[in-house]
Scaffold this motif. Structure first.
Motif, PDB file in Angstrom:
ATOM      1  N   ARG A  41       0.829  -1.205   0.000  1.00  0.00           N
ATOM      2  CA  ARG A  41       0.000   0.000   0.000  1.00  0.00           C
ATOM      3  C   ARG A  41       0.862   1.254   0.000  1.00  0.00           C
TER       4      ARG A  41
ATOM      5  N   SER B   5      -4.912   9.780  -6.324  1.00  0.00           N
ATOM      6  CA  SER B   5      -5.124   8.549  -7.078  1.00  0.00           C
ATOM      7  C   SER B   5      -4.134   8.468  -8.224  1.00  0.00           C
ATOM      8  N   GLN B   6      -3.572   7.302  -8.392  1.00  0.00           N
ATOM      9  CA  GLN B   6      -2.628   7.112  -9.489  1.00  0.00           C
ATOM     10  C   GLN B   6      -2.994   5.854 -10.256  1.00  0.00           C
ATOM     11  N   THR B   7      -2.783   5.926 -11.544  1.00  0.00           N
ATOM     12  CA  THR B   7      -3.084   4.793 -12.414  1.00  0.00           C
ATOM     13  C   THR B   7      -1.971   4.622 -13.432  1.00  0.00           C
ATOM     14  N   LYS B   9      -2.283   0.733 -11.329  1.00  0.00           N
ATOM     15  CA  LYS B   9      -1.735   0.198 -10.092  1.00  0.00           C
ATOM     16  C   LYS B   9      -0.572  -0.752 -10.381  1.00  0.00           C
ATOM     17  N   TYR B  10      -0.699  -1.481 -11.462  1.00  0.00           N
ATOM     18  CA  TYR B  10       0.362  -2.392 -11.882  1.00  0.00           C
ATOM     19  C   TYR B  10       0.686  -2.134 -13.346  1.00  0.00           C
ATOM     20  N   CYS B  23      -1.346  10.745 -12.216  1.00  0.00           N
ATOM     21  CA  CYS B  23      -1.651  11.043 -10.822  1.00  0.00           C
ATOM     22  C   CYS B  23      -2.561  12.257 -10.746  1.00  0.00           C
ATOM     23  N   SER B 107      -1.548   5.257  -3.745  1.00  0.00           N
ATOM     24  CA  SER B 107      -1.347   3.848  -3.368  1.00  0.00           C
ATOM     25  C   SER B 107      -0.215   3.189  -4.141  1.00  0.00           C
ATOM     26  N   THR B 109       2.259   2.723  -7.956  1.00  0.00           N
ATOM     27  CA  THR B 109       2.219   1.987  -9.216  1.00  0.00           C
ATOM     28  C   THR B 109       3.424   1.063  -9.229  1.00  0.00           C
TER      29      THR B 109
END
Lengths: 114, 114
Positions: A41, B5-7, B9-10, B23, B107, B109
């Protein structure tokens, strides 16, 4: 490297016990902050202590700061299994205005056994 | 509502590819950051932006190019990805000067370069 050191690197305790983590840093600071990171996290801000403060409390957390020794400690009282996480100290040198940045310590991995 | 929020996550990608991480923060903060956490959990600042202006660039290879279209967004574009770029990248935001409430982190990446 400006990075701070944390001690111990890992700590395992039983639920209900107190956990103490120490942090040493290298340069003068504006404030020192503690963060928690649960596995996989992001970091969550716990507490901030300014350079002119010596002790601060927040719930079960107690932070001390000794600027003469360039060190801080985080005490978690009456630990719970949910406190299991990595804990990082971070120093803010406070260059002024928008140029501040956090320098993180190496972290302490806390495991609280139920 | 997620504050930072960031995208994605993987992100798993091959060497040599170009990728971006986005972000966004809805806290009204003026300053945003990118941090890199390596496999040993060391966290190091890469960039900071204040009101869309680059403030800190911590000797990051110029394959990494941050872009801030407005103060609520800070994206990270990475060209010609290398194996050593594999890490977890965290976006964070704060009030100008760090504020009294510390930083708010996304959270993360998890970037894996194969």
């Amino acid at each position: 490297s400006q990075q701070g050191e944390e001690d111990p690197q890992a700590l395992s305790i039983q639920e209900g016990e107190n956990a103490t983590m120490n942090c040493s840093y290298k340069t003068s600071i504006n404030n020192l902050q503690w963060y928690r990171q649960n596995s996989g996290r992001g970091l969550v801000h716990l507490i901030l202590i300014r350079s002119n403060e010596r002790e601060k409390h927040s719930g079960r957390l107690r932070v001390t700061l000794d600027t003469s020794k360039k060190s801080s400690s985080l005490l978690i009282t009456a630990s719970r299994a949910a406190d299991t996480a990595s804990y990082f100290c971070a120093t803010d040198k406070g260059y002024g205005g928008a140029t501040n940045k956090l320098i993180f310590g190496t972290g302490t991995l806390l495991a609280v056994q139920p | 509502d997620t504050a930072v929020s960031q995208t994605p996550k993987y992100l798993v990608t091959q060497m040599g590819n170009d990728k971006s991480i986005k972000c966004e923060q809805n806290l009204g903060h003026d300053t945003m950051y990118w941090y890199k956490q390596d496999s040993k959990k060391f966290l190091k600042i890469m960039f900071s932006y204040n009101n869309k202006e680059l403030i800190i660039n911590e000797t990051v290879p110029n394959r990494f190019s941050p872009k801030s279209p407005d103060k609520a967004h800070l994206n990270l574009h990475i060209n010609s990805l290398e194996l050593g770029d594999s890490a977890v990248y965290f976006c964070a935001s704060s009030q100008t000067g760090g504020g009294i409430y510390g930083y708010t982190f996304g959270s993360g990446t998890r970037l894996t370069v194969v």
